[in-house]
Design an enzyme around this catalytic site. Sequence first.
Site, PDB file in Angstrom:
ATOM      1  N   LYS A  91       0.862  -1.186   0.000  1.00  0.00           N
ATOM      2  CA  LYS A  91       0.000   0.000   0.000  1.00  0.00           C
ATOM      3  C   LYS A  91       0.906   1.246   0.000  1.00  0.00           C
ATOM      4  O   LYS A  91       1.497   1.594   1.014  1.00  0.00           O
ATOM      5  CB  LYS A  91      -0.910   0.006   1.226  1.00  0.00           C
ATOM      6  CG  LYS A  91      -1.933   1.118   1.163  1.00  0.00           C
ATOM      7  CD  LYS A  91      -1.736   2.037   2.344  1.00  0.00           C
ATOM      8  CE  LYS A  91      -2.538   3.288   2.291  1.00  0.00           C
ATOM      9  NZ  LYS A  91      -1.972   4.312   1.407  1.00  0.00           N
TER      10      LYS A  91
ATOM     11  N   GLU B 241       8.819   1.077  11.418  1.00  0.00           N
ATOM     12  CA  GLU B 241       9.933   2.023  11.242  1.00  0.00           C
ATOM     13  C   GLU B 241       9.307   3.403  11.323  1.00  0.00           C
ATOM     14  O   GLU B 241       8.603   3.820  10.401  1.00  0.00           O
ATOM     15  CB  GLU B 241      10.580   1.856   9.859  1.00  0.00           C
ATOM     16  CG  GLU B 241      11.119   0.487   9.568  1.00  0.00           C
ATOM     17  CD  GLU B 241      12.400   0.192  10.318  1.00  0.00           C
ATOM     18  OE1 GLU B 241      13.091   1.143  10.709  1.00  0.00           O
ATOM     19  OE2 GLU B 241      12.673  -0.996  10.538  1.00  0.00           O
TER      20      GLU B 241
ATOM     21  N   CYS C  31      13.473  10.536   7.347  1.00  0.00           N
ATOM     22  CA  CYS C  31      13.262  10.040   8.720  1.00  0.00           C
ATOM     23  C   CYS C  31      14.494  10.250   9.585  1.00  0.00           C
ATOM     24  O   CYS C  31      14.392  10.542  10.761  1.00  0.00           O
ATOM     25  CB  CYS C  31      12.856   8.577   8.696  1.00  0.00           C
ATOM     26  SG  CYS C  31      14.087   7.540   7.918  1.00  0.00           S
TER      27      CYS C  31
ATOM     28  N   GLU D 123       8.688  15.732  15.837  1.00  0.00           N
ATOM     29  CA  GLU D 123       9.220  15.649  14.481  1.00  0.00           C
ATOM     30  C   GLU D 123       8.448  16.590  13.561  1.00  0.00           C
ATOM     31  O   GLU D 123       7.221  16.524  13.496  1.00  0.00           O
ATOM     32  CB  GLU D 123       9.071  14.209  13.978  1.00  0.00           C
ATOM     33  CG  GLU D 123       9.635  13.994  12.602  1.00  0.00           C
ATOM     34  CD  GLU D 123       9.383  12.589  12.077  1.00  0.00           C
ATOM     35  OE1 GLU D 123       8.249  12.088  12.181  1.00  0.00           O
ATOM     36  OE2 GLU D 123      10.336  11.983  11.547  1.00  0.00           O
TER      37      GLU D 123
HETATM   38  P1  NAD Z   1       2.005   8.362   7.731  1.00  0.00           P
HETATM   39  O1  NAD Z   1       2.138   7.557   8.960  1.00  0.00           O
HETATM   40  O2  NAD Z   1       1.020   9.452   7.690  1.00  0.00           O
HETATM   41  O3  NAD Z   1       1.659   7.416   6.488  1.00  0.00           O
HETATM   42  C1  NAD Z   1       2.423   6.277   6.193  1.00  0.00           C
HETATM   43  C2  NAD Z   1       1.541   5.271   5.481  1.00  0.00           C
HETATM   44  O4  NAD Z   1       0.514   4.849   6.381  1.00  0.00           O
HETATM   45  C3  NAD Z   1       0.838   5.815   4.240  1.00  0.00           C
HETATM   46  O5  NAD Z   1       0.819   4.834   3.237  1.00  0.00           O
HETATM   47  C4  NAD Z   1      -0.557   6.088   4.755  1.00  0.00           C
HETATM   48  O6  NAD Z   1      -1.562   6.031   3.754  1.00  0.00           O
HETATM   49  C5  NAD Z   1      -0.742   4.950   5.745  1.00  0.00           C
HETATM   50  N1  NAD Z   1      -1.786   5.218   6.742  1.00  0.00           N
HETATM   51  C6  NAD Z   1      -2.261   6.422   7.156  1.00  0.00           C
HETATM   52  N2  NAD Z   1      -3.254   6.251   8.054  1.00  0.00           N
HETATM   53  C7  NAD Z   1      -3.404   4.916   8.218  1.00  0.00           C
HETATM   54  C8  NAD Z   1      -4.265   4.115   9.014  1.00  0.00           C
HETATM   55  N3  NAD Z   1      -5.179   4.646   9.820  1.00  0.00           N
HETATM   56  N4  NAD Z   1      -4.124   2.763   8.944  1.00  0.00           N
HETATM   57  C9  NAD Z   1      -3.174   2.203   8.147  1.00  0.00           C
HETATM   58  N5  NAD Z   1      -2.370   2.909   7.349  1.00  0.00           N
HETATM   59  C10 NAD Z   1      -2.469   4.253   7.381  1.00  0.00           C
HETATM   60  O7  NAD Z   1       3.487   8.878   7.394  1.00  0.00           O
HETATM   61  P2  NAD Z   1       3.972   9.785   6.187  1.00  0.00           P
HETATM   62  O8  NAD Z   1       3.514  11.170   6.427  1.00  0.00           O
HETATM   63  O9  NAD Z   1       3.620   9.124   4.878  1.00  0.00           O
HETATM   64  O10 NAD Z   1       5.554   9.664   6.358  1.00  0.00           O
HETATM   65  C11 NAD Z   1       6.260  10.443   7.241  1.00  0.00           C
HETATM   66  C12 NAD Z   1       6.633   9.647   8.479  1.00  0.00           C
HETATM   67  O11 NAD Z   1       7.360   8.473   8.114  1.00  0.00           O
HETATM   68  C13 NAD Z   1       7.568  10.415   9.378  1.00  0.00           C
HETATM   69  O12 NAD Z   1       7.195  10.239  10.713  1.00  0.00           O
HETATM   70  C14 NAD Z   1       8.928   9.774   9.100  1.00  0.00           C
HETATM   71  O13 NAD Z   1       9.876   9.927  10.109  1.00  0.00           O
HETATM   72  C15 NAD Z   1       8.541   8.355   8.903  1.00  0.00           C
HETATM   73  N6  NAD Z   1       9.613   7.649   8.183  1.00  0.00           N
HETATM   74  C16 NAD Z   1      10.350   6.719   8.879  1.00  0.00           C
HETATM   75  C17 NAD Z   1      11.389   6.034   8.236  1.00  0.00           C
HETATM   76  C18 NAD Z   1      12.222   4.991   8.963  1.00  0.00           C
HETATM   77  O14 NAD Z   1      12.968   4.243   8.309  1.00  0.00           O
HETATM   78  N7  NAD Z   1      12.155   4.880  10.276  1.00  0.00           N
HETATM   79  C19 NAD Z   1      11.662   6.295   6.879  1.00  0.00           C
HETATM   80  C20 NAD Z   1      10.888   7.265   6.219  1.00  0.00           C
HETATM   81  C21 NAD Z   1       9.847   7.916   6.890  1.00  0.00           C
END
Ligand code: NAD
Length: 494
Positions: free
Chosen positions: A188, A264, A299, A398
């Site tokens: 997804k 992650e 991240c 963050e």
């Molecule tokens: P997000 O959590 O908003 O979304 C991530 C994914 O989760 C998307 O595909 C989104 O559609 C899905 N999602 C959203 N709501 C959901 C729900 N209720 N149930 C299931 N899935 C759902 O994050 P983002 O804004 O896309 O990305 C930014 C975040 O990702 C930051 O916090 C960043 O630090 C983190 N990140 C972490 C790493 C790592 O390796 N640790 C790498 C890149 C990004």
Amino acid sequence: MNQAEIDRLRALPVAPRGMFIAGQVVAAADGAVMDVVSPIDGRVFTQIAAGGAEDVDRAVAAARAAFEAGGWSRAAPAARKKVLFRIAELIEAQALELAVLGVRDNGTEIAMALKAEPASAAATFRYYAEAIDKVYGEIAPTAPNVLGLISREPVGVVAAIVPWNFPMMIAAWKIAPALAAGNSVVLKPAEGASLTLLRLAEICAEAGLPEGVLNVVTGYGATVGEALGLHMDVDAMVFTGSGAVGRRLLEYSARSNLKRCYLELGGKSPNVVFADAPDLEAAAKTSAYGIFRNSGQVCVAGSRLIVEDSIHDEFVEKVARIAAAMRVGDPLLLSTEAGAISSRAQLDKDLSFIETAKAEGGRLETGGAQILQDSGGFYLAPTVFSGVTETMTLAQQEVFGPVLGVMRFSGEDEAVRLANSTVYGLASAVWTANLSRAHRMVRAIKAGVVHVNTYGGADGTVPLGGVRQSGNGHDKSLHALEKYSDLKTAWIQL
Ligand code: NAD
């Protein structure tokens, strides 16, 4: 890389895209679509399917059927290896097209996108292709009348939910080891970065991956993500994204079938600069890039700069000067150093963090405002606040944008205390020419990664994962394979 070729590719129309289920490009069961807005100019440039629970059911059923059929799950590792190599080759053959498509979707500067997206994804597929026929089982040291065999088996159907900041790179970190280990996958993508991953599914099929082994369901997190999280026939869920959504996934798992859940999550990574850093100019430059590349939407971004008292003012001046001189703008220009913020919503979030930092007493050294509004796109000047203290929002939460908070310290103990003063533990760095101090800091900082005299460097050979609220799993390296296989014991009486 050639600007004329990039310009040609950026002008190509992008046809509306369906999802990829059971080897077919399909519309959502209810026909729903969503607009894809480019952060470069704020315009809608195509549409993708907005999937729902029924689509998730179809994709999981396809993944399960493929897994049980055994064409992939029981294929010899050497056979899987061939297909994974072919995927890497096909990604490389169209690297520029993929990178430009991805940038139109999420706004990352093209030079960075090329390296971090197709090139890195291809390298990841190649790494696990090379690895998978070199993973052996074990024989337990039992009594002589027993044979204890320990082998690894694929877990089954893996759901991978990924973010928008580096969609291909992060998806590959999950898909490649999952496929190498013999699993079927339902992917997804994030709403704001689905296009390259839909292409990736087609590439995998072209490379010979059997039907149903990789499926991509596009749509909103609250519908597609939730349906995957609650699905009774998903065996494991691997996620990169925010802590808030990570918590929900653990709940989904608890409310459904206790599927494994590897997270992650975000970070507030400390970048600690001692006065004896080997080269302060180089440290300032790398520190600036360590937060501002991909507009801070990284991240592991070094978002807390923690500087020793005696060099504080000089160092902040250097970092602010580099930040102010960064070329921010059209991400499809090769000369651009920081592209667009991925969406209007993310830009608004960044701006509200800036207002809060001002209100809480941070001193704005540079940036702090939206720029290039005439483009219609979403751009923010690299922003540096000094005078940030431990309890301020900018020191704790963050931003996921180009906003740096600077704190000062005196003495190693205070540096360690400040470095560890958040709920996160993803990345970090320490700059010092003192070898013993460097090692002491590596031990003392609570983080999955500690860089020494650099920021952000890594390759596929080392794990990336967090401690504390930055997550509970690791991508990359041979360790990632552990998430995608179960241990099986055979206890044989001789
Ligand atoms: P997000 O959590 O908003 O979304 C991530 C994914 O989760 C998307 O595909 C989104 O559609 C899905 N999602 C959203 N709501 C959901 C729900 N209720 N149930 C299931 N899935 C759902 O994050 P983002 O804004 O896309 O990305 C930014 C975040 O990702 C930051 O916090 C960043 O630090 C983190 N990140 C972490 C790493 C790592 O390796 N640790 C790498 C890149 C990004």
